[in-house]
Structure formats: structure tokens, C-alpha cells
Motif scaffolding. Structure first.
Motif, PDB file in Angstrom:
ATOM      1  N   SER A   1      13.888  88.150 -13.448  1.00 40.74           N
ATOM      2  CA  SER A   1      14.722  87.127 -12.823  1.00 40.74           C
ATOM      3  C   SER A   1      14.104  86.635 -11.520  1.00 40.74           C
ATOM      4  CB  SER A   1      16.122  87.690 -12.568  1.00 40.74           C
ATOM      5  OG  SER A   1      17.008  86.677 -12.148  1.00 40.74           O
ATOM      6  N   ALA A   2      13.508  87.552 -10.739  1.00 45.83           N
ATOM      7  CA  ALA A   2      12.843  87.154  -9.499  1.00 45.83           C
ATOM      8  C   ALA A   2      11.630  86.275  -9.785  1.00 45.83           C
ATOM      9  CB  ALA A   2      12.434  88.392  -8.706  1.00 45.83           C
ATOM     10  N   ILE A   3      10.874  86.611 -10.822  1.00 43.30           N
ATOM     11  CA  ILE A   3       9.715  85.784 -11.200  1.00 43.30           C
ATOM     12  C   ILE A   3      10.167  84.396 -11.607  1.00 43.30           C
ATOM     13  CG2 ILE A   3       7.876  85.531 -12.904  1.00 43.30           C
ATOM     14  CD1 ILE A   3       7.650  88.589 -12.936  1.00 43.30           C
ATOM     15  N   ALA A   4      11.263  84.319 -12.367  1.00 43.65           N
ATOM     16  CA  ALA A   4      11.791  83.018 -12.786  1.00 43.65           C
ATOM     17  C   ALA A   4      12.234  82.191 -11.582  1.00 43.65           C
ATOM     18  CB  ALA A   4      12.957  83.214 -13.752  1.00 43.65           C
ATOM     19  N   ALA A   5      12.730  82.843 -10.541  1.00 49.74           N
ATOM     20  CA  ALA A   5      13.178  82.121  -9.354  1.00 49.74           C
ATOM     21  C   ALA A   5      12.015  81.534  -8.567  1.00 49.74           C
ATOM     22  CB  ALA A   5      13.985  83.057  -8.455  1.00 49.74           C
ATOM     23  N   MET A   6      10.850  82.182  -8.636  1.00 51.32           N
ATOM     24  CA  MET A   6       9.720  81.756  -7.805  1.00 51.32           C
ATOM     25  C   MET A   6       8.750  80.825  -8.513  1.00 51.32           C
ATOM     26  SD  MET A   6       8.759  85.248  -5.713  1.00 51.32           S
ATOM     27  CE  MET A   6       8.546  86.243  -7.196  1.00 51.32           C
TER      28      MET A   6
ATOM     29  N   MET B   1       7.574  80.862 -16.770  1.00 49.78           N
ATOM     30  CA  MET B   1       9.030  80.870 -16.908  1.00 49.78           C
ATOM     31  C   MET B   1       9.447  81.355 -18.290  1.00 49.78           C
ATOM     32  SD  MET B   1      12.042  80.276 -15.607  1.00 49.78           S
ATOM     33  CE  MET B   1      12.107  79.068 -14.279  1.00 49.78           C
ATOM     34  N   ILE B   2       8.727  80.934 -19.331  1.00 52.27           N
ATOM     35  CA  ILE B   2       9.048  81.395 -20.686  1.00 52.27           C
ATOM     36  C   ILE B   2       8.859  82.906 -20.788  1.00 52.27           C
ATOM     37  CG2 ILE B   2       8.351  81.287 -23.110  1.00 52.27           C
ATOM     38  CD1 ILE B   2       7.671  78.347 -22.685  1.00 52.27           C
ATOM     39  N   LEU B   3       7.777  83.413 -20.208  1.00 56.05           N
ATOM     40  CA  LEU B   3       7.536  84.857 -20.222  1.00 56.05           C
ATOM     41  C   LEU B   3       8.620  85.608 -19.447  1.00 56.05           C
ATOM     42  CD1 LEU B   3       3.655  84.949 -19.702  1.00 56.05           C
ATOM     43  CD2 LEU B   3       4.919  85.393 -21.815  1.00 56.05           C
ATOM     44  N   ALA B   4       9.032  85.052 -18.313  1.00 58.42           N
ATOM     45  CA  ALA B   4      10.088  85.683 -17.527  1.00 58.42           C
ATOM     46  C   ALA B   4      11.399  85.701 -18.296  1.00 58.42           C
ATOM     47  CB  ALA B   4      10.263  84.955 -16.195  1.00 58.42           C
ATOM     48  N   ARG B   5      11.716  84.593 -18.950  1.00 61.12           N
ATOM     49  CA  ARG B   5      12.951  84.542 -19.740  1.00 61.12           C
ATOM     50  C   ARG B   5      12.881  85.505 -20.924  1.00 61.12           C
ATOM     51  NH1 ARG B   5      17.758  83.211 -18.882  1.00 61.12           N
ATOM     52  NH2 ARG B   5      17.987  82.334 -20.956  1.00 61.12           N
TER      53      ARG B   5
ATOM     54  N   ALA C   1      18.680  80.215  -6.656  1.00 58.07           N
ATOM     55  CA  ALA C   1      19.654  81.255  -6.318  1.00 58.07           C
ATOM     56  C   ALA C   1      20.307  81.866  -7.550  1.00 58.07           C
ATOM     57  CB  ALA C   1      20.733  80.686  -5.395  1.00 58.07           C
ATOM     58  N   ILE C   2      20.377  81.100  -8.655  1.00 55.49           N
ATOM     59  CA  ILE C   2      21.011  81.653  -9.855  1.00 55.49           C
ATOM     60  C   ILE C   2      20.159  82.771 -10.461  1.00 55.49           C
ATOM     61  CG2 ILE C   2      22.133  79.449 -10.333  1.00 55.49           C
ATOM     62  CD1 ILE C   2      20.114  79.080 -12.629  1.00 55.49           C
ATOM     63  N   PHE C   3      18.874  82.802 -10.119  1.00 54.69           N
ATOM     64  CA  PHE C   3      18.013  83.906 -10.544  1.00 54.69           C
ATOM     65  C   PHE C   3      17.995  85.029  -9.503  1.00 54.69           C
ATOM     66  CE2 PHE C   3      16.053  80.248 -12.809  1.00 54.69           C
ATOM     67  CZ  PHE C   3      16.201  80.717 -14.105  1.00 54.69           C
ATOM     68  N   TRP C   4      18.021  84.668  -8.222  1.00 51.92           N
ATOM     69  CA  TRP C   4      17.969  85.696  -7.172  1.00 51.92           C
ATOM     70  C   TRP C   4      19.209  86.566  -7.161  1.00 51.92           C
ATOM     71  CZ3 TRP C   4      13.569  86.964  -5.420  1.00 51.92           C
ATOM     72  CH2 TRP C   4      12.573  86.052  -5.131  1.00 51.92           C
ATOM     73  N   ILE C   5      20.353  86.047  -7.628  1.00 51.46           N
ATOM     74  CA  ILE C   5      21.597  86.823  -7.564  1.00 51.46           C
ATOM     75  C   ILE C   5      21.523  88.086  -8.400  1.00 51.46           C
ATOM     76  CG2 ILE C   5      22.736  85.670  -9.500  1.00 51.46           C
ATOM     77  CD1 ILE C   5      24.375  86.745  -6.192  1.00 51.46           C
ATOM     78  N   ALA C   6      20.611  88.133  -9.373  1.00 52.97           N
ATOM     79  CA  ALA C   6      20.468  89.341 -10.194  1.00 52.97           C
ATOM     80  C   ALA C   6      19.889  90.501  -9.396  1.00 52.97           C
ATOM     81  CB  ALA C   6      19.581  89.051 -11.410  1.00 52.97           C
TER      82      ALA C   6
ATOM     83  N   ARG D   1      16.390 107.413 -18.780  1.00 52.63           N
ATOM     84  CA  ARG D   1      14.988 106.998 -18.707  1.00 52.63           C
ATOM     85  C   ARG D   1      14.757 105.612 -19.305  1.00 52.63           C
ATOM     86  NH1 ARG D   1      14.495 112.537 -20.234  1.00 52.63           N
ATOM     87  NH2 ARG D   1      13.596 113.794 -18.530  1.00 52.63           N
ATOM     88  N   ILE D   2      15.704 105.093 -20.061  1.00 55.01           N
ATOM     89  CA  ILE D   2      15.567 103.754 -20.635  1.00 55.01           C
ATOM     90  C   ILE D   2      16.413 102.746 -19.861  1.00 55.01           C
ATOM     91  CG2 ILE D   2      15.821 102.368 -22.726  1.00 55.01           C
ATOM     92  CD1 ILE D   2      13.606 104.489 -22.807  1.00 55.01           C
ATOM     93  N   MET D   3      17.595 103.144 -19.433  1.00 51.81           N
ATOM     94  CA  MET D   3      18.502 102.230 -18.742  1.00 51.81           C
ATOM     95  C   MET D   3      17.928 101.771 -17.399  1.00 51.81           C
ATOM     96  SD  MET D   3      21.522 100.790 -19.052  1.00 51.81           S
ATOM     97  CE  MET D   3      23.117 100.410 -18.334  1.00 51.81           C
ATOM     98  N   LEU D   4      17.425 102.674 -16.608  1.00 51.95           N
ATOM     99  CA  LEU D   4      16.926 102.310 -15.277  1.00 51.95           C
ATOM    100  C   LEU D   4      15.713 101.377 -15.345  1.00 51.95           C
ATOM    101  CD1 LEU D   4      17.368 105.675 -13.312  1.00 51.95           C
ATOM    102  CD2 LEU D   4      18.919 103.720 -13.470  1.00 51.95           C
ATOM    103  N   PRO D   5      14.712 101.654 -16.193  1.00 53.52           N
ATOM    104  CA  PRO D   5      13.610 100.678 -16.308  1.00 53.52           C
ATOM    105  C   PRO D   5      14.070  99.320 -16.835  1.00 53.52           C
ATOM    106  CG  PRO D   5      12.913 102.801 -17.153  1.00 53.52           C
ATOM    107  CD  PRO D   5      14.388 102.899 -16.911  1.00 53.52           C
ATOM    108  N   ALA D   6      15.087  99.302 -17.713  1.00 51.70           N
ATOM    109  CA  ALA D   6      15.581  98.022 -18.231  1.00 51.70           C
ATOM    110  C   ALA D   6      16.231  97.200 -17.117  1.00 51.70           C
ATOM    111  CB  ALA D   6      16.578  98.271 -19.359  1.00 51.70           C
ATOM    112  N   ILE D   7      16.996  97.853 -16.252  1.00 46.37           N
ATOM    113  CA  ILE D   7      17.599  97.151 -15.112  1.00 46.37           C
ATOM    114  C   ILE D   7      16.501  96.597 -14.207  1.00 46.37           C
ATOM    115  CG2 ILE D   7      18.998  97.458 -13.037  1.00 46.37           C
ATOM    116  CD1 ILE D   7      20.593  99.583 -14.592  1.00 46.37           C
ATOM    117  N   THR D   8      15.469  97.405 -13.972  1.00 49.27           N
ATOM    118  CA  THR D   8      14.351  96.959 -13.140  1.00 49.27           C
ATOM    119  C   THR D   8      13.636  95.770 -13.771  1.00 49.27           C
ATOM    120  OG1 THR D   8      14.045  99.232 -12.370  1.00 49.27           O
ATOM    121  CG2 THR D   8      12.229  97.689 -12.005  1.00 49.27           C
ATOM    122  N   LEU D   9      13.405  95.826 -15.083  1.00 49.33           N
ATOM    123  CA  LEU D   9      12.738  94.726 -15.781  1.00 49.33           C
ATOM    124  C   LEU D   9      13.540  93.442 -15.686  1.00 49.33           C
ATOM    125  CD1 LEU D   9      10.568  93.548 -17.646  1.00 49.33           C
ATOM    126  CD2 LEU D   9      11.851  94.487 -19.601  1.00 49.33           C
ATOM    127  N   PHE D  10      14.859  93.535 -15.856  1.00 46.92           N
ATOM    128  CA  PHE D  10      15.690  92.326 -15.796  1.00 46.92           C
ATOM    129  C   PHE D  10      15.639  91.713 -14.405  1.00 46.92           C
ATOM    130  CE2 PHE D  10      19.446  89.733 -15.481  1.00 46.92           C
ATOM    131  CZ  PHE D  10      19.590  89.197 -16.757  1.00 46.92           C
TER     132      PHE D  10
END
Length: 517
Positions: free
Chosen positions: A89-94, A101-105, A165-170, A76-85
Motif C-alpha cells: 500500500s505504501a508503494i502504491a501511494a508513492m 502500481m500493478i505489482l503493488a496492487r 492518503a487512501i493508500f497511506w491509511i493502511a 508466522r503467516i499472519m504477521l508477514p501478510a499484514i506487513t506485505l499489505f
């Protein structure tokens, strides 16, 4: 394939993919930081907050992730953490806004702190105790191999798809990890009683302390530490809050965020402490060498990638050799630990003769030694650390080790940046004095420089400025080279001293509760 084997494969893949996603994304960002700053239209000063946001929230994620996983289960913690990362990362790419960007990082740092300790627990639960070395090796490969492998991939991604692309690859890596975790991770009940008995004040104390300490350390070198009282205040206050949470949380709380009694076991205590010089060792190939190549020859990521690849390929041999040897008991973990620190110290010594003419090929031998030495540090260190821990203490132990690792990484990065700057500034003054550019001889030295340059213009004032510029640039480069060399000497001494401490560690499992009883 049986359902049990399928579940083990999915669970193990979740932990490995999630850890590799985090570590590769971290290196992608470091290599392409200048391009990211250019895309946002900011300079290095504003760009430093992108790193600070990540490093400030990473230890918070470590503590909170392990603490919550005990209550709500790892799944229940691992899956939401993967989703958050992946989402951050997608927000940082866009985005093209610095605040977003600071909030995304910061979100990526929080998620990374959760993922890394839970990943090792996932691997340890997947494999039987006889194959503990393999479980730890799969996890450790993300910490030592993923950052090196990311260099060449970063060049390819940016060349073909641009910096975003370095953010989208996540996203694809996160999807693989999420699907494997959803299908394979264990379904456990929620322990509401632990949450009811927890002292949330200690959790808040820990979180605030980690954010202040991480933020202060990352901004200290840029703001020259003592010249900005706010930086020192953040570091001191953060350290005080963390010590307070460490002291109170381990004594008064039924479900502490940090279980201090684990540190009464020798290998658990020494393992957490030795995580500090390990992070310093990893700074050599991960930070110092790339920084030198960027600053002196002015290389781009595509030119730096080969020297990072030189630290990647030896690990493909070092890991299997260490895993098999530990699995069948041919050598002790302590032996590998001493060899690993010794090889890293030797790598530092081989680079002591660095000059301003060095190119990536000159660092290859040292990088190869690091490629062998880093796996021989992290894998046996974790073997010794978890050897003193029973399964029910696994998440608490992962929190302690990874909080130490995360904070040590921030300290090591700050030490490298500040140490190199201070040594270079000191050498810069000495070299300027040697050239005669001290104040009372400034005019004479300037005119000597003018006479040494080609007379392309009759304007002697312009020639004076050119002479000062040429001399200043040469002296600056040489001062950085000398500072880099002295920093490597200090690092080699630290790693050599750690060899002695590693040799004094007791055998794995010497202080396990059932062994002592």
C-alpha cells in the motif's frame, strides 16, 4: 486484567484491525479509481489492470495462506501478510508508474487473501464456543461495515491529504494489527513433516488456475468476452486448472491445499455455495448503486457517500441483535439467513422504479434494508458453516469458504458489469428505433431533430450533429436506467430463490464428525 484476558484482547484486536484494514482499503480504491487513473496519466482500459491484479491474486492468497498456516502456524503467516499489505500500500501511494502500481496492487491482493481467512480463525480461537456468534460477528463486521464506513472517510482523506492518503491509511492500521498480533498470537511449532508430504504440483496448479480465472473475469467485460479469444481461454483454462487442483488435492495429498472431504457435510457444502448469492447481494450497495450514480447523474465520491452511510448505520443495530439472539438460542441461524436474503431481495424490488432523475435520497430505503440484511446473511451463514467443522479442520474450512467467497465476488462484479452493459446495449437499439433513427429513416429523423433545436447557427450540418448528440445522450441514459432496473429484477429473483435453499439447510452442527458418531 489477567494475562489471559490481555492476550485475548490483543489477539482479537489483531484479527479485527487486519480485516478492517483490508476491506476499507478495497473500497477506498474503488471510490477513487478515477482520481488514481488521472494521477498515473492513464485511462480506464489501463486502469482495469489495477483491479485485475488485486482480484487475480486474492484467491491465491486464500489458498496459500491457510495451507502455509497449518505448517508454519497462524502467527508466522499472519504477521508477514499484514506487513506485505502495508508495504504494498505504501508503494502504491508513492509510485507514478503503472507497472509498479500493478505489482503493488497484486501484492495487496495476495496479502488480503491471506489475512481474511486467518482473521476469522483468530477470532474463533479467541472466544469460547458459547460466544461463537460474537467472534464471527466481529469478523463479519469487516466484510459488511468497513466498505460502507470507508466512503465518508475516503472523502475526508482525499479532501485534506490528496489521493495518496487512501493508500497511506493502511500503515497505521497495519501497525496496530501487527503489534497486537506480535504480542497476542500463539507461538506454535513448525510441522515440517506436512510440508515434506505436500504435493507442490497441486499448489502450483491451484495458483495458476486462480490467477487465470480472476484475470480473465475482470478483463472479460472490457474486452467484450467473445470478441477476444484470449479472455475466454483464460477463464476456461483457469476453471479447468482449479477443478484439477480441487480433484487431485483432496484425494492424493496428505496436506491438501483444499480439503474436499469437508464438502460431504451438508452445511459446509451449502454454506460455500450460498457464499455466491451473498456476494451478488453485496454488489447492490457496493457496486451497482454507486456505478449508477457515477454514470447517470455524474456524481463524485463526496455525493455518493451519504447513500453508502445509509447501509452502514443499520448494521450497528443488526449485528448486536443477531449476536444476542443466536447466543441465547431465541431464533435459529437459518431463520436469520432467510430474513437476510429476503430483505436484500426486497431492497432490489424497491429500486425497480428507478429513473434518470434519481438521486442518493431515492436509494436510502433500499440501502437501509441492505444494512440490516447483509449482517443477517453473513453471520448466520458462517455459524452454520463452522458448525460442521471441528477445530483441527478450521484452517482447511476457512480456505474453502474464502476461496468460494473470493471467486464469487469476482464473478458477481463481472456479472454486474457485463449484465448492465448488455441490457443497456439492447435497450439502446430499441429506443433508437422508437425515435426513428433506424438506417432507412436516418435522414428524416436527423432533419426533424434539427428543426426542434434553436437556430443558433445557419450551418444545418452542425445542427444535424447537435441533434444526433442530444438524442444519443438521452437514449444512452435511458437505456442504462432500464438495464439497471432489469438487472435488479434478476438479482431479486436470485435472492428469493436462495431463501428456499437457506430454509432447507440442516441445523448447525448436524454433520459434525462427533455428532454423527
Amino acid at each position: 486484567m489477567t494475562s489471559e484476558m490481555r492476550g485475548q484482547l490483543l489477539t482479537g484486536s489483531c484479527g479485527v484491525c487486519a480485516a478492517w484494514m483490508v476491506m476499507m482499503s478495497t473500497r477506498f480504491f474503488a471510490l477513487s479509481l478515477a482520481d488514481i487513473e488521472g494521477a498515473l496519466g492513464i485511462g480506464p482500459d489501463e486502469g482495469s489492470w489495477l483491479t485485475a491484479g488485486y482480484l487475480a491474486f486474492e484467491p491465491v492468497g486464500v489458498g496459500l495462506g491457510c495451507w502455509l498456516a497449518v505448517i508454519f502456524s497462524l502467527r508466522r503467516i499472519m504477521l508477514p501478510a499484514i506487513t506485505l499489505f502495508a508495504t504494498s500500500s505504501a508503494i502504491a501511494a508513492m509510485t507514478h508508474d503503472l507497472t509498479v502500481m500493478i505489482l503493488a496492487r497484486s501484492g495487496m491482493g495476495l496479502a488480503a487473501g491471506i489475512i481474511i481467512p486467518l482473521a476469522i480463525i483468530t477470532e474463533l480461537r479467541t472466544f469460547p464456543p458459547t460466544w461463537r456468534a460474537l467472534a464471527i460477528g466481529l469478523y463479519a463486521s469487516a466484510a459488511t461495515m468497513a466498505p460502507q464506513a470507508a466512503a465518508s472517510l475516503d472523502v475526508w482523506l482525499v479532501e485534506h491529504w490528496g489521493t495518496p492518503a487512501i493508500f497511506w491509511i493502511a500503515i497505521p492500521l497495519g501497525m496496530i494489527a501487527f503489534v497486537c498480533g506480535y504480542l497476542g498470537l500463539w507461538r506454535e511449532r513448525i510441522r515440517w513433516l506436512l510440508f515434506a508430504r505436500a504435493d507442490l504440483r497441486v499448489v502450483t496448479l491451484f495458483s495458476m488456475g486462480a490467477i487465470l480465472l480472476g484475470g480473465g473475469l475482470t478483463q472479460g467485460n472490457r474486452l467484450h468476452w467473445s470478441e477476444t479469444p484470449l479472455t475466454l481461454f483464460a477463464v476456461i483454462m483457469g476453471a479447468a486448472l482449479l477443478l484439477g487442483a480441487f480433484w487431485l488435492g483432496g484425494r492424493r495429498v496428505v496436506h491438501p491445499i483444499l480439503m474436499t472431504r469437508l464438502l460431504t457435510r451438508r452445511n459446509a457444502l451449502l454454506g460455500a455455495l450460498i457464499a455466491i448469492p451473498y456476494q451478488f447481494a453485496s454488489v447492490l450497495s457496493g457496486g451497482l448503486v454507486p456505478a449508477f450514480l457515477v454514470d447517470i447523474p455524474g456524481y463524485r465520491p463526496e455525493q455518493i457517500a451519504p447513500v453508502l452511510d445509509a447501509a452502514f448505520w443499520p448494521q450497528a443495530v443488526a449485528y448486536p441483535a443477531c449476536i444476542v439472539t443466536l447466543r441465547y438460542g431465541w431464533l435459529e441461524a437459518r431463520t436469520f439467513l432467510v430474513l437476510g436474503f429476503g430483505l436484500n431481495a426486497l431492497a432490489c424490488l424497491l429500486d425497480l422504479n428507478v429513473t434518470s432523475d434519481w438521486i442518493p435520497d431515492n436509494f436510502v430505503v433500499g440501502q437501509i434494508l441492505q444494512g440490516i440484511g447483509l449482517p443477517w446473511i453473513l453471520l448466520p451463514l458462517l455459524m452454520l458453516f463452522v458448525g460442521d467443522v471441528v477445530p483441527s479442520e478450521g484452517l482447511y474450512a476457512a480456505a474453502i469458504f474464502n476461496v468460494a467467497r473470493s471467486l464469487a465476488g469476482t464473478v458477481a462484479t463481472a456479472w454486474a458489469a457485463t449484465g448492465l452493459r448488455l441490457r443497456a446495449e439492447g435497450r439502446y437499439g430499441e429506443l433508437l428505433t422508437s425515435t426513428g433513427l433506424q438506417p432507412h429513416h436516418r435522414t428524416l429523423a436527423a432533419w426533424d431533430g434539427v428543426n426542434a433545436l434553436p437556430w443558433t447557427t445557419p450551418d444545418r450540418v452542425l445542427l444535424d450533429h447537435r441533434a444526433r448528440s442530444v438524442v444519443g445522450a438521452l437514449v444512452r441514459h435511458q437505456s442504462i436506467v432500464i438495464g439497471f432496473s432489469t438487472l435488479l429484477a434478476d438479482l431479486a429473483l436470485m435472492l428469493a430463490a436462495t431463501c428456499v435453499i437457506a430454509a432447507c439447510m440442516p441445523p448447525a452442527g448436524a454433520d459434525r464428525p462427533e455428532v454423527r458418531s
